[in-house]
Write a protein that holds these residues in place. Structure first.
Motif, PDB file in Angstrom:
ATOM      1  N   ARG A 250      13.790  51.885 -44.165  1.00 46.14           N
ATOM      2  CA  ARG A 250      14.898  52.640 -43.555  1.00 46.14           C
ATOM      3  C   ARG A 250      14.565  54.103 -43.335  1.00 46.14           C
ATOM      4  NH1 ARG A 250      17.479  51.471 -48.746  1.00 46.14           N
ATOM      5  NH2 ARG A 250      17.313  53.270 -50.128  1.00 46.14           N
ATOM      6  N   ALA A 251      13.535  54.618 -44.045  1.00 47.88           N
ATOM      7  CA  ALA A 251      13.176  56.024 -43.856  1.00 47.88           C
ATOM      8  C   ALA A 251      11.779  56.280 -44.391  1.00 47.88           C
ATOM      9  CB  ALA A 251      14.177  56.949 -44.538  1.00 47.88           C
ATOM     10  N   VAL A 252      11.176  57.332 -43.861  1.00 48.30           N
ATOM     11  CA  VAL A 252       9.872  57.816 -44.344  1.00 48.30           C
ATOM     12  C   VAL A 252      10.051  59.290 -44.697  1.00 48.30           C
ATOM     13  CG1 VAL A 252       7.474  58.300 -43.713  1.00 48.30           C
ATOM     14  CG2 VAL A 252       8.583  56.199 -42.903  1.00 48.30           C
TER      15      VAL A 252
ATOM     16  N   ARG B 209      11.820  64.215 -43.310  1.00 48.07           N
ATOM     17  CA  ARG B 209      12.371  62.864 -43.378  1.00 48.07           C
ATOM     18  C   ARG B 209      12.506  62.292 -41.970  1.00 48.07           C
ATOM     19  NH1 ARG B 209      15.339  59.822 -47.043  1.00 48.07           N
ATOM     20  NH2 ARG B 209      16.929  58.435 -46.176  1.00 48.07           N
ATOM     21  N   ILE B 210      12.075  61.056 -41.807  1.00 52.45           N
ATOM     22  CA  ILE B 210      12.205  60.345 -40.539  1.00 52.45           C
ATOM     23  C   ILE B 210      13.041  59.094 -40.789  1.00 52.45           C
ATOM     24  CG2 ILE B 210      11.001  59.119 -38.700  1.00 52.45           C
ATOM     25  CD1 ILE B 210       8.577  60.892 -39.235  1.00 52.45           C
ATOM     26  N   GLU B 211      14.225  59.057 -40.181  1.00 54.17           N
ATOM     27  CA  GLU B 211      15.089  57.883 -40.294  1.00 54.17           C
ATOM     28  C   GLU B 211      14.633  56.815 -39.305  1.00 54.17           C
ATOM     29  OE1 GLU B 211      17.486  57.544 -42.462  1.00 54.17           O
ATOM     30  OE2 GLU B 211      17.842  59.616 -43.166  1.00 54.17           O
TER      31      GLU B 211
ATOM     32  N   VAL C 292       7.771  55.705 -48.516  1.00 50.94           N
ATOM     33  CA  VAL C 292       8.622  54.856 -47.677  1.00 50.94           C
ATOM     34  C   VAL C 292       9.809  54.386 -48.514  1.00 50.94           C
ATOM     35  CG1 VAL C 292       6.732  54.099 -46.202  1.00 50.94           C
ATOM     36  CG2 VAL C 292       7.298  52.773 -48.232  1.00 50.94           C
ATOM     37  N   GLU C 293      10.970  54.305 -47.866  1.00 52.55           N
ATOM     38  CA  GLU C 293      12.192  53.837 -48.521  1.00 52.55           C
ATOM     39  C   GLU C 293      12.518  52.450 -47.989  1.00 52.55           C
ATOM     40  OE1 GLU C 293      15.363  56.668 -48.201  1.00 52.55           O
ATOM     41  OE2 GLU C 293      14.030  58.375 -48.589  1.00 52.55           O
ATOM     42  N   TRP C 294      12.326  51.455 -48.835  1.00 57.60           N
ATOM     43  CA  TRP C 294      12.555  50.071 -48.434  1.00 57.60           C
ATOM     44  C   TRP C 294      14.041  49.746 -48.474  1.00 57.60           C
ATOM     45  CZ3 TRP C 294       8.539  47.393 -46.511  1.00 57.60           C
ATOM     46  CH2 TRP C 294       7.240  47.782 -46.881  1.00 57.60           C
TER      47      TRP C 294
END
Length: 233
Positions: A4-6, A31-33, A88-90
């Protein structure tokens, strides 16, 4: 959606004088959504889009096929360090995936041929033909048709390189279909105005710092091609 985001952590960068850490886009982007199944990275050569794509791949725990390391006249010790500063946000935990680059695809194709020498049935996965006996574009599409139907996250670096315009349209349709299934997510670095036109895709520009979202008509690629077709030489 799987990722969902980096997030980038420039406070830990080892240097600001060497690539890639010297690029403003990596110093100012935090942050990259990732809000759609297909996210397209766009920007000039050297803008950092492929470098970040590799860093995200490594942060996802996905292997990148590489050839043998060759002797180089100069060496940048920080060339592959960005992944250490990317998180990375899983959405629901890690999933399998794959990284693609036309530059290293040949190495993968050669390995598949070696494996098929011992197990010819393996080639059924790629349309019953060796990837080395097909044209470059045909072999790449054989890989995409077999791999992209599986659940996972796919990080693709300029997949259009060997594809004709008509085949790029076919590939764009493949991305759209896989994205609609809901089990595949794509992050694609591209220069192709055809891929940039993919319905529902998010376009992120690396020509600004921080990274910013663009509409298709705002991309330089669209403007350049529109002007060319309006007044062909």
């Amino acid at each position: 959606m799987h990722v969902r985001a980096v997030t980038l952590h420039p406070e830990g960068y080892p240097t600001q004088e060497h690539y890639p850490f010297k690029l403003p886009v990596f110093r100012l982007t935090r942050r990259i959504e990732l809000s759609s199944p297909v996210t397209l990275f766009v920007g000039e050569n050297g803008s950092g889009k492929s470098t970040l794509l590799e860093a995200i791949t490594i942060a996802c725990g996905i292997h990148i096929w590489r050839g043998a390391e060759r002797t180089r006249c100069t060496w940048n010790p920080h060339e592959y360090e960005l992944a250490r500063h990317v998180r990375v946000e899983w959405e629901h935990g890690p999933v399998p995936g794959a990284h693609f680059s036309s530059q290293i695809f040949r190495n993968f194709a050669e390995l598949v041929d070696e494996w098929a020498a011992a197990d010819p049935g393996l080639l059924a996965y790629f349309g019953n033909a060796s990837l080395l006996t097909q044209s470059h574009g045909q072999s790449i599409m054989s890989f995409f048709r077999s791999r992209l139907v599986l659940e996972g996250i796919y990080l693709l670096d300029e997949p259009e390189t060997a594809l004709s315009p008509r085949t790029q349209l076919e590939f764009a349709a493949l991305l759209e279909e896989a994205g609609k299934r809901g089990d595949a997510q794509f992050i694609v670095a591209t220069h192709s105005p055809i891929l940039l036109s993919s319905p529902g895709a998010t376009i992120l520009s690396f020509d600004t710092a921080p990274v910013s979202e663009l509409r298709y008509e705002e991309t330089e690629h669209y403007r350049v091609y529109r002007e060319l077709f309006a007044a062909p030489r």
